[in-house]
Design a protein around this motif. Sequence first.
Motif, short mmCIF file in Angstrom:
data_model
loop_
_atom_site.label_atom_id
_atom_site.label_comp_id
_atom_site.label_asym_id
_atom_site.label_seq_id
_atom_site.Cartn_x
_atom_site.Cartn_y
_atom_site.Cartn_z
N TYR A 5 0.83 -1.10 -0.05
CA TYR A 5 0.12 0.15 -0.11
C TYR A 5 0.85 1.34 -0.05
O TYR A 5 2.29 1.15 0.33
CB TYR A 5 -0.91 0.08 1.15
CG TYR A 5 -0.45 0.27 2.45
CD1 TYR A 5 -0.29 1.60 2.96
CD2 TYR A 5 0.16 -0.51 3.23
CE1 TYR A 5 -0.04 1.95 4.25
CE2 TYR A 5 0.89 -0.39 4.53
CZ TYR A 5 0.93 0.95 5.00
OH TYR A 5 1.59 1.25 6.06
N GLU A 6 0.25 2.42 -0.36
CA GLU A 6 1.03 3.65 -0.56
C GLU A 6 -0.21 4.52 0.23
O GLU A 6 -1.12 4.99 -0.49
CB GLU A 6 1.35 4.23 -2.05
CG GLU A 6 2.18 5.29 -1.68
CD GLU A 6 2.57 5.73 -3.35
OE1 GLU A 6 3.01 6.93 -3.44
OE2 GLU A 6 2.36 4.87 -4.12
N LEU A 7 0.00 5.23 1.35
CA LEU A 7 -0.53 6.21 1.88
C LEU A 7 0.08 7.46 1.36
O LEU A 7 1.07 7.93 1.39
CB LEU A 7 -0.38 6.19 3.29
CG LEU A 7 -1.32 7.46 4.19
CD1 LEU A 7 -2.63 7.40 3.72
CD2 LEU A 7 -0.93 7.25 5.68
N LYS A 8 -0.98 8.47 0.55
CA LYS A 8 -0.55 9.50 -0.20
C LYS A 8 -0.58 10.89 0.67
O LYS A 8 -1.20 10.69 1.78
CB LYS A 8 -1.24 9.62 -1.26
CG LYS A 8 -1.01 8.40 -2.39
CD LYS A 8 -1.97 8.64 -3.64
CE LYS A 8 -1.78 7.46 -4.42
NZ LYS A 8 -2.53 7.54 -5.85
N ASP A 9 -0.06 11.92 0.27
CA ASP A 9 -0.09 12.82 0.92
C ASP A 9 -1.49 13.46 1.29
O ASP A 9 -1.94 14.36 2.09
CB ASP A 9 0.70 14.30 0.60
CG ASP A 9 2.35 13.75 0.85
OD1 ASP A 9 2.42 13.00 1.47
OD2 ASP A 9 3.08 14.44 0.04
N ASP A 10 -2.64 13.26 0.10
CA ASP A 10 -3.74 13.59 0.25
C ASP A 10 -4.55 12.80 0.96
O ASP A 10 -6.04 12.62 0.83
CB ASP A 10 -4.46 13.96 -1.28
CG ASP A 10 -4.33 12.56 -1.84
OD1 ASP A 10 -3.78 11.43 -1.47
OD2 ASP A 10 -4.95 12.55 -3.18
N MET A 11 -3.98 11.68 1.68
CA MET A 11 -4.76 10.75 2.76
C MET A 11 -5.46 9.65 1.95
O MET A 11 -6.07 8.95 2.46
CB MET A 11 -5.65 11.59 3.59
CG MET A 11 -5.14 12.64 4.29
SD MET A 11 -4.08 11.92 5.57
CE MET A 11 -4.71 11.01 6.76
N GLY A 12 -5.11 9.86 0.53
CA GLY A 12 -5.79 8.55 -0.27
C GLY A 12 -4.50 7.45 -0.31
O GLY A 12 -3.50 7.48 0.00
N ILE A 13 -5.23 6.21 -0.19
CA ILE A 13 -4.56 4.99 -0.01
C ILE A 13 -4.27 4.12 -1.40
O ILE A 13 -5.79 3.86 -1.66
CB ILE A 13 -4.76 3.86 1.05
CG1 ILE A 13 -4.60 5.00 2.25
CG2 ILE A 13 -3.80 2.84 1.14
CD1 ILE A 13 -4.96 4.21 3.57
N ASP A 14 -3.64 3.67 -1.88
CA ASP A 14 -3.51 2.82 -3.06
C ASP A 14 -3.04 1.42 -2.59
O ASP A 14 -1.93 1.22 -1.96
CB ASP A 14 -2.45 3.21 -4.10
CG ASP A 14 -2.97 4.39 -5.06
OD1 ASP A 14 -4.34 4.52 -5.02
OD2 ASP A 14 -2.28 5.25 -5.53
N PHE A 15 -3.86 0.33 -2.68
CA PHE A 15 -3.55 -0.92 -2.60
C PHE A 15 -3.39 -1.88 -3.63
O PHE A 15 -4.05 -1.83 -4.63
CB PHE A 15 -4.82 -1.77 -1.58
CG PHE A 15 -5.07 -0.99 -0.39
CD1 PHE A 15 -4.53 -1.09 0.87
CD2 PHE A 15 -6.30 -0.27 -0.25
CE1 PHE A 15 -4.96 -0.60 1.97
CE2 PHE A 15 -6.64 0.65 0.73
CZ PHE A 15 -5.90 0.25 1.87
N THR A 16 -2.05 -2.83 -3.43
CA THR A 16 -1.74 -3.44 -4.71
C THR A 16 -1.69 -5.07 -3.99
O THR A 16 -0.99 -5.06 -3.11
CB THR A 16 -0.55 -3.08 -5.17
OG1 THR A 16 -0.69 -1.84 -5.54
CG2 THR A 16 -0.21 -4.03 -6.23
#
Length: 164
Positions: free
Chosen positions: A142-153
Amino acid sequence: MKNKIFLYLFVFMALIGLYLFVSSGNMQKAKDTQIEKLEAETARLQDSLQKLNIKIFDVQHFSLENNDYALEYYDHLNLVNPERYIADKLLETNERKGDNPLIPYEGMEGDFKINKINVLNHRWILAEFTDGKHWGEIILEYELKDDMGIDFTLSNHLLYSSTF
């Protein structure tokens, strides 16, 4: 006659005193034995508790909550509990109708949904999923972005072949 009554009374009181003395000694021995057993049990339980605490500490080693290096990645986001935030975002993927999109299997007894989550660090999540009868596990990046969104792979997955 009066003397005999006092003599019998004295002997009777002496016997009662002797009985109380002997029984109190036996009660004291029984209580001492019970205290020794309880002290031994307390020592055994304290040892077991110490072993469990060590085991818990070892298990918690691989968690975001106890990984200061990984937590540094989220300092600039001012999150109070990043692990809970990430887990909540992952659980939101369960809200979609049908199987969870991160699980590469179709549910057999129902829809596969994620039910347990362990955020290992700032990059990986270990999660368990189930349809109520069948169980499996997935490893997510996962990647927690600065805009508080998260991408799960999805990194890897498995479905247990039998259930208990």
